[in-house]
Design an enzyme around this catalytic site. Structure first.
Site, PDB file in Angstrom:
ATOM      1  N   ASP A  79      -9.194   8.390 -67.752  1.00  0.00           N
ATOM      2  CA  ASP A  79      -7.939   8.407 -68.501  1.00  0.00           C
ATOM      3  C   ASP A  79      -8.142   7.608 -69.789  1.00  0.00           C
ATOM      4  OD1 ASP A  79      -5.183   8.796 -68.945  1.00  0.00           O
ATOM      5  OD2 ASP A  79      -4.613   7.056 -67.778  1.00  0.00           O
ATOM      6  N   LYS A 122      -8.787  13.212 -68.998  1.00  0.00           N
ATOM      7  CA  LYS A 122      -7.642  13.316 -69.921  1.00  0.00           C
ATOM      8  C   LYS A 122      -8.086  12.741 -71.267  1.00  0.00           C
ATOM      9  CE  LYS A 122      -4.053  11.737 -66.939  1.00  0.00           C
ATOM     10  NZ  LYS A 122      -2.822  10.961 -66.790  1.00  0.00           N
ATOM     11  N   PHE A 137       0.924  13.063 -65.783  1.00  0.00           N
ATOM     12  CA  PHE A 137       0.568  12.181 -64.671  1.00  0.00           C
ATOM     13  C   PHE A 137       0.461  13.050 -63.425  1.00  0.00           C
ATOM     14  CE2 PHE A 137       0.697   9.106 -61.340  1.00  0.00           C
ATOM     15  CZ  PHE A 137      -0.152   8.135 -61.845  1.00  0.00           C
ATOM     16  N   ARG A 165      -1.777  10.893 -52.042  1.00  0.00           N
ATOM     17  CA  ARG A 165      -3.223  11.126 -52.021  1.00  0.00           C
ATOM     18  C   ARG A 165      -3.584  12.304 -51.118  1.00  0.00           C
ATOM     19  NH1 ARG A 165      -5.689   6.706 -54.580  1.00  0.00           N
ATOM     20  NH2 ARG A 165      -4.830   4.660 -54.135  1.00  0.00           N
TER      21      ARG A 165
END
Ligand code: IMP
Ligand code: MG
Length: 212
Positions: free
Chosen positions: A123, A151, A172, A185
């Site tokens: 990220d 990302k 997200f 998860r």
């Protein structure tokens, strides 16, 4: 090599597209299906095998987000390898990573080894920029970075992955090992978390790290 996802914002407006009924309130849409993940991992494993053949390979996986990705990738790697884990956790209940804390240290000897460093998502790059010097200090022969998701639009640190499952826009995402506040998860797909979920959580904890 990354497989760019042809993701359009307009599609996101379709509520609960593909999302199993159980998750529809929290997950806006499925971004990457189980099938897409499986097919991509198979191809990634071939690339990794080619690059690591004949080497002393050690897989270093960052906990906890890599659990599903690691398990699926590893079963397609037909190479002798060793496996170790590094525990990394960032404080903060929001969608931004906070201060990084190491929760588990490596146990295997890395000296002269060829390391495949695995994370769920690249990220801002802050995690990798903290992990890499720690790993380099153990004198491996080389380190290759492998992530399920990238990302690039969010990058702050100058970090690039060698193997990327999917390049995604700035959503997200949760599922397939990725969490929000330790939940989601277990979803078998990668889905876009509904903003109301993290906005609610941010209000609850008055968390300054959260997305506006
Ligand atoms: P970075 O340090 O900003 O590169 O972020 C890396 C870590 O932040 C990952 O290992 C994830 O645990 C977490 N993270 C970043 N983006 C997301 C996301 O979209 N969903 C879930 N976790 C994320
Ligand atoms: Mg996480």
């Amino acid at each position: 090599m990354s497989a760019k996802l042809k993701t359009q914002n307009s599609k996101l407006k379709t509520p609960a597209r593909n999302v199993p009924p159980r998750w529809r309130k929290e997950v806006e849409r499925v971004l990457i299906t189980e099938g897409q993940i499986a097919r991509r991992i198979f191809v990634m494993a071939r690339e990794i095998e080619r690059d690591f053949r004949g080497r002393e390979m050690v897989v270093v996986s960052l906990l906890n987000g890599t659990v599903m990705f690691l398990a699926d990738l590893m079963r397609h790697l037909s190479l002798p390898l060793r496996l170790d884990f590094m525990g990394v956790s960032s404080y903060g209940a929001g969608t931004e990573s906070g201060e990084l804390v190491f929760t588990k240290e490596l146990r295997l000897d890395m000296r002269g080894r060829d390391v495949l460093l695995i994370d769920d998502i690249l990220d801002t790059g802050r995690t990798m920029s903290r992990v890499l010097p720690k790993l380099r200090a153990l004198k491996p022969r080389r380190i290759k970075i492998c992530v399920l998701l990238d990302k690039p639009s969010r990058r702050i640190e100058n970090v690039k992955a060698n193997y990327i499952g999917f390049e995604i826009p700035d959503y997200f995402v949760v599922g397939y090992g990725l969490d929000f506040a330790e939940r989601y998860r277990n979803l078998p797909f990668v889905g876009v978390l509904h903003p109301h979920v993290y906005k609610q959580a941010c209000r609850r904890v008055n968390e300054a790290f959260c997305h506006k």
